[in-house]
Design an enzyme around this catalytic site. Structure first.
Site: not given
Ligand code: NAD
Length: 489
Positions: A177-178, A182, A235, A240
């Site tokens: 999960d990018h 961060k 999505d 996220h």
């Protein structure tokens, strides 16, 4: 401040789907930047595998073009790019066929970390996992990286987990999960757990509510066919925004260690209450009339489905049912074609219980705002006396910390989420990756919400491109006596 760079162990990284959009835009540029930073040992190699017929030279040309397009000009060093490209190899493989696997096996070296990035459609995960084993390429030490979407509901996520579990154990699986890669997101944990300042206030007694906003200015673009079957809830929220909520709401883990952190996140997801219909607002962007500029199509036109009921915007009020958060709602919102591109978490503290400065002084609550983009950083608003001789008048000022300014070597050197996460895979650190049970728990919360609006036949409300979303979303907070923060770039 110069970032410390510790080289990782030698590795063979295989990118399945190495000719795809994600590889070109994120994975290859990320790997190059780590190479440039000196984090890649001389023995590191990257092997791309995809269906197209191509040789090493052809792939290096493709990769070189991607770097020219997606790496910032200041980081494009001709000599370094040449050296980086020499580490790239290519094998033609169809995940569903038997050709090419022998060639891949021939390229893999013994005694180095083996990682396999599944940058392909999830429907191919099973084929890849199975063939990596049947051809003797993966072993008990190998790692696999899988991309989103991880399922579209609980049943499909379980099925995917089961397929992967046939050949790999949980310690080998890295679900990306990018958002977790961060810089600011990790800093959130540092701020919470390495300072005494915030943790005593981090609960329902002092926090009035939390707002998590991920706003995009773009529409669905070329992803229409996929997006229309998914929508903002699947999505964005299920993965996220849910992960961000977990990092805010979780209890301190006993150690900054993968399973300890993930155990605490899982407890938060399991503590989420079902969301009633009146706490959800869904929206769909309308067409933009020309008005002197270029007209833009509506969502339904973008996805070529006039009857679409899929949301390109969603706002909802989530509640975490535990002692720490009883009575403190978490408002989440995300959408496309909004006013600005911004991602932000705002912790809105309660107002001071009594103003010694009199009723007429407008008192504003302290807010800790954590910006994920643009310009990653944190900002704490505090009340001070308005400067000047005008008596004791109050105003709020931001204590502003931009990470680029405070930490970046040249004000710009914050690693991108993908490059950090790929290096974590090589280091064998799963802290910033989702565990299988976390993903399933997130779907278990999401499924009934989606089933609810589907069974009611709810239609999303229209909103204008460039706005903050549907009017009803304002009411979601208004009726609780609160207000959304402005969406600003
Ligand atoms: P893409 O369609 O651009 O590329 C797909 C790649 O898979 C190509 O290299 C193609 O050759 C390869 N491929 C397709 N069928 C194959 C087969 N049978 N055998 C071997 N290789 C095959 O897709 P993408 O945008 O790069 O996305 C890849 C994955 O990453 C998907 O799961 C997607 O959901 C996910 N993802 C992409 C993005 C993005 O920004 N592109 C963002 C998040 C997640």
């Amino acid at each position: 401040m110069v970032a410390r760079v510790i080289p990782v162990d030698p590795f063979d990284l295989v990118i399945f789907g190495g000719t795809g959009d994600l590889a070109k835009r994120k994975i290859l540029p990320g790997l190059y930047r780590r190479f440039l930073a000196g984090q890649m040992p001389p023995e590191a190699r990257i092997i791309a595998a995809a269906r197209s017929e191509m040789d090493d030279a052809g792939y290096r040309a493709l990769a070189g073009a991607s770097l020219a397009e997606f790496v910032s000009k200041s980081k494009q060093d001709e000599k370094a790019i040449g050296e980086f490209l020499e580490r790239l190899h290519y094998v033609t493989i169809d995940a569903t066929g038997e050709g090419g696997w022998k060639a891949l096996k021939g390229l893999m070296r013994k005694g180095v970390v083996r990682a396999f990035y599944f940058s392909v459609a999830p429907s191919l995960f099973g084929d890849l996992a199975e063939r990596l084993h049947s051809h003797g390429i993966a072993d008990g030490e190998s790692r696999i990286v899988v991309e989103k979407p991880f399922g579209r509901d609980l049943a499909s996520a379980r099925a995917l987990n089961a397929v992967l579990a046939e050949h790999f154990n949980e310690e080998q699986i890295y679900r990306i999960d990018h958002y977790l890669g961060k810089e600011t997101v990790q800093n959130l944990m540092a701020v919470r757990f390495a300072n005494v300042l915030f943790e005593p206030l981090w609960n329902a007694q002092y926090v009035d509510h939390v707002q998590i906003t991920v706003a995009e200015t773009v529409g669905v673009g070329g992803r229409g066919a996929y997006y229309d079957k998914s929508g903002a809830m699947r999505d964005m929220i299920q993965n996220h925004l849910m992960q961000l909520l977990c990092l805010i709401a979780m209890e301190p883990p006993y150690h900054f260690e993968p399973n300890a952190v993930r155990d605490e996140k899982l407890k938060v997801i399991r503590a989420l209450e079902p969301v009633p219909a009146e706490d959800i607002v869904r929206g769909q962007y309308r067409a933009k009339p020309a008005n002197g500029g270029a007209a833009e199509p509506s969502y339904a036109e973008d996805v070529d489905n006039p009857q679409s009921r899929t949301e390109s915007y969603i706002a909802l009020k989530a509640r975490v049912a535990n002692w720490r958060w009883q009575g403190t709602p978490f408002y989440l919102r995300t959408g496309k074609k909004l006013r600005a591109r911004t991602s932000e978490i705002a912790i809105v503290f309660k107002e001071a219980p009594h103003s010694i400065f009199g009723e007429e002084e407008s008192w504003r609550a302290n807010i800790l705002a954590i910006r994920l983009q643009p310009n990653e950083g944190m900002n704490l608003s505090v009340m001070i006396k308005e400067p000047g001789p005008g008596g004791m008048r109050l105003t709020d000022v931001p204590l502003d910390m931009s990470f680029a300014d405070a930490l970046g070597e040249d004000g710009m050197d914050i690693p991108d989420a993908y490059e950090r996460l790929i290096m974590d895979v090589i280091r064998g650190n799963q802290t910033l990756f989702m565990r299988g049970d976390e993903v399933e728990a997130a779907w278990a919360w999401t499924d009934p919400i989606i089933e609810g609006w589907e069974s009611r036949g709810d239609r999303p409300k229209g909103y204008d491109p460039g706005s903050s979303g549907p009017e009803d979303a304002l009411m979601l907070l208004h009726r609780d006596g609160r207000r959304w923060r402005e969406i600003r770039g």
